[in-house]
Design an enzyme around this catalytic site. Structure first.
Site, mmCIF file in Angstrom:
data_model
loop_
_atom_site.group_PDB
_atom_site.id
_atom_site.type_symbol
_atom_site.label_atom_id
_atom_site.label_comp_id
_atom_site.label_asym_id
_atom_site.label_seq_id
_atom_site.Cartn_x
_atom_site.Cartn_y
_atom_site.Cartn_z
ATOM 1 N N SER A 172 0.767 -1.286 -0.018
ATOM 2 C CA SER A 172 0.211 0.049 -0.076
ATOM 3 C C SER A 172 0.965 1.273 -0.008
ATOM 4 C CB SER A 172 -0.998 0.043 1.198
ATOM 5 O OG SER A 172 -1.524 1.210 1.384
ATOM 6 N N TYR A 185 -2.573 -1.158 10.352
ATOM 7 C CA TYR A 185 -2.646 -1.527 8.686
ATOM 8 C C TYR A 185 -1.526 -1.168 8.128
ATOM 9 C CZ TYR A 185 -4.362 -1.151 3.837
ATOM 10 O OH TYR A 185 -4.368 -1.272 2.388
#
Length: 279
Positions: A172, A185
């Site tokens: 990400s 995350y």
């Protein structure tokens, strides 16, 4: 263009989103780049995973779709894979359990007889405004699903892979530019990028390539299921391109990394971020 404010319960259902994400159902056209391959995709029921499953099938691959509990979404994806003339296998379960990760590959070998591609894509996140809101259980679960599962999946896949196989991790933009409200995350996504880079070096002698993809803000069920309504509404608007990406816009990168055309691409990390840099 912003999305309307909306929320769902975790893990989220794609068909209930407004607008429904574009996973390439109507637009992706294959050209035989993965002909005869067999792929395992975690989180393949919706979002990026569904887009990858559609693209892989239309490029000629059979697909195992691993997912948590979103049966309706998973069945929709399986129908799209089968409509492309390829075999679809559905496996539901919680990737935080190492035994389930191993079971996925037992099933893949039983159904396909081989494994050419692993896409470790499933992820868990929650949004929090303070450290105090993050429980120990949530921290541990996020790491188990996002990076722990990748470790167990790779361990199960590699003994069944032959030279030319490909492993792809979904990292990400948060790994380089972490959002403070997505701290657990973001940390796991940095770990995925780092682990993929290590694996590329460890597995090179086996002829197995390992790469990662770094998506930016992509419109998937994870967004309305884990973010407050006001953030959902503005999601992606702060990118240089001014909008959230659609899952279909990532699929060609995953196809490239799985294909024989990328035979010398290993240890790479490809950004699909709407202009946000990764460094």
């Amino acid at each position: 263009m912003n999305q309307p404010a909306q929320q769902q319960d975790v893990p989220g259902v794609q068909s209930r989103m407004t607008p429904v994400p574009d996973c390439g159902e109507e637009s992706y056209r294959g050209s035989g780049r993965l002909e005869g391959k067999a792929a395992v995709i975690t989180g393949g029921d919706s979002g990026i995973g569904r887009a990858v499953a559609i693209a892989y099938a239309r490029e000629g691959a059979d697909v195992l779709i691993a997912y948590l509990s979103e049966h309706e979404d998973a069945q929709d994806t399986a129908r799209l894979v089968e409509a492309a003339g390829r075999k679809a296998v559905l496996v539901s379960g919680d990737l935080s359990a190492s035994s389930h990760c191993r079971e996925i590959f037992d099933t893949a070998m039983r159904e396909f007889g081989k494994i050419d591609v692993l896409v470790s894509n499933a992820a868990y996140q929650m949004s929090h405004d303070s450290l105090e809101e993050i429980s120990e259980d949530e921290w541990d679960y996020t790491f188990k699903v996002n990076i722990g599962a990748m470790f167990h999946l790779v361990k199960a896949a590699v003994p069944r892979m032959v030279p030319g196989a490909s492993i792809i991790g979904s990292s990400s933009v948060n790994s380089d530019n972490p959002s403070p409200t997505l701290a657990p995350y973001a940390a796991t996504k940095a770990a995925i990028a780092n682990f993929a880079a290590s694996l590329a070096q460890l597995l090179g002698e086996k002829g197995i390539r390992v790469n990662s993809v770094a998506p930016g803000p992509i419109w998937t069920p994870l967004i309305p299921a884990t973010m407050p309504e006001e953030k959902v509404e503005s999601f992606g608007s702060d990118t240089p391109l001014g909008r959230a990406g659609q899952p279909a816009e990532l699929a060609p990168v995953y196809v490239l990394l799985a294909s024989d055309e990328a035979s010398y691409v290993s240890g790479a990390r490809i950004a699909v971020t709407g202009g946000r840099p990764i460094l």
